[in-house]
Design an enzyme around this catalytic site. Sequence first.
Site, PDB file in Angstrom:
ATOM      1  N   SER A   1       0.684  -1.190  -0.035  1.00 10.65           N
ATOM      2  CA  SER A   1       0.144   0.043  -0.089  1.00 10.65           C
ATOM      3  C   SER A   1       0.763   1.120  -0.038  1.00 10.65           C
ATOM      4  O   SER A   1       2.068   1.093   0.149  1.00 10.65           O
ATOM      5  CB  SER A   1      -0.908  -0.002   1.099  1.00 10.65           C
ATOM      6  N   LYS A   2       0.319   2.437   0.234  1.00  8.26           N
ATOM      7  CA  LYS A   2       1.011   3.642   0.049  1.00  8.26           C
ATOM      8  C   LYS A   2       2.162   3.599   1.065  1.00  8.26           C
ATOM      9  O   LYS A   2       2.998   4.590   0.915  1.00  8.26           O
ATOM     10  CB  LYS A   2      -0.176   4.904   0.021  1.00  8.26           C
ATOM     11  N   ARG A   3       1.671   3.272   2.246  1.00  8.88           N
ATOM     12  CA  ARG A   3       2.861   3.468   3.262  1.00  8.88           C
ATOM     13  C   ARG A   3       4.144   2.722   3.167  1.00  8.88           C
ATOM     14  O   ARG A   3       5.056   3.119   3.819  1.00  8.88           O
ATOM     15  CB  ARG A   3       2.067   2.788   4.621  1.00  8.88           C
ATOM     16  N   HIS A   4       3.923   1.964   2.102  1.00  4.48           N
ATOM     17  CA  HIS A   4       5.241   1.337   1.941  1.00  4.48           C
ATOM     18  C   HIS A   4       6.185   1.994   0.947  1.00  4.48           C
ATOM     19  O   HIS A   4       7.243   1.704   0.315  1.00  4.48           O
ATOM     20  CB  HIS A   4       5.084  -0.223   1.115  1.00  4.48           C
ATOM     21  N   GLY A   5       5.796   3.230   0.456  1.00  5.72           N
ATOM     22  CA  GLY A   5       6.352   3.998  -0.576  1.00  5.72           C
ATOM     23  C   GLY A   5       5.630   4.014  -1.833  1.00  5.72           C
ATOM     24  O   GLY A   5       4.362   4.052  -1.920  1.00  5.72           O
TER      25      GLY A   5
END
Length: 462
Positions: A243-247
């Site tokens: 997801s976005k939190r992984h970059g």
Amino acid sequence: MIVRTRFAPSPTGYLHLGGARTALFAWAYARHFGGTFILRIEDTDLERSTPQAVQAILDGMAWLGLQHDEGPFYQMQRMDRYREVVAQLLANGSAYHCYSSPAEVEAMRERQRLAGDKPRYDGAWRPAPGKTLPPVPADRQPVVRFCNPLDGEVTWIDLVKGPITIANREMDDLVIARPDGTPTYNFCVAVDDSDMEITHVIRGDDHVNNTPRQINILHALGAKLPEYGHLPMILGTDGEKLSKRHGAVSVMDYPAQGFLPEAMLNYLARLGWSHGDEEIFSMAQFIEWFDLDHLSKSPAQFNPEKLAWVNNHYIKHTDDAQLAGLVRPLMVDAQFDGSPDLARAIGLMKERANTLIEVASATMLFYRQPQPDAALLTQHLTEAVKPALAEFATRCETVEWSKAAIAAMIKEVLTSHGLKMPQLAMPLRLLLTGQLQTPAIDAVIELFGRSLVQKRLLNGLE
């Protein structure tokens, strides 16, 4: 049989890495068998689909070089065809009008939950022999529901997961057309796969539960079933769904970060697929090797460090002139007048760079005025080394301007002044580049050129 695959994204956001991998595998499978790869935009979600998202998908596919043979087809442009098929299913008894309101359906499901049953539409408006249907509400537009089989099972041999069986009683009668007549997702997919003669559906395993619904609709249409292969999801480094939190998870984030499309394709190909121990391979090799037998049944894990390593390989093996065309726009403050040839400079600096941005940053030392730190100059530009630097600058006038000749001259100057290599190399680096770390100093000096080296050394000794 001519293999026909499709990539069918919903334009509700960017093209993410999971979608790009699905597109790559479907594309490669078609290419492997000399078949046809189709791009279909499933844009019936009017609230979430946007032209910008459509363009993001097209841009991502173009950057990766995944060219489609047919399409792009847009579902919103096929509304007449969907209405035709809905009418066909209504006429042959495979679908029916349902006048239950959303509130009534929700109340129905709540009663089932309280009774410990699986929530599902109870078939109140489904015709059956001897059944009397409720009176039609005068003020209500109906949905159209598909007559899902009441018993039996749906079984298919998944090309990735193996045999999968789902009982028909686990599925209720799917809404295939809303009150305004617009068709729903699973119905459109089944019609499109039939009309486009798709032979192999390769997609993410979040679609496994959609497959039996689509199979039942295809059976009702008298259509030939495609084969299905559901790819395990891609996880982040923490084991959670990417997801976005992984970059960066949008494909188009990666060219902006300096990644090459060849590297991204190579890396995505290895997420859940393997050919022995091969890590680096061309797309021609991938197409030759690719099949669905070597797909993993387990989720793949996205590793940014591994992607950077793959990108470094492709940077090192890309032609310097080609890299120069990609890197030059990234060097916004560079001073190119009278400076070294950019392709040659990149050839010297690219070995340790993981991205084009790193190549640009490293190469900038040749295209800006050096501004060495005063404290470093005091430390390295000592009175003991200044005579050696002056001799070096003088000998630059006549030495053959090649890396080997410059290296020999450095050794001669060191010997004549009784110095060690770091004592001369450090001030040379500072005066020429403003920094202490560079590639081999003889290679750097050769690239700067005779006149610029002399000018900077003499200015530094004043």
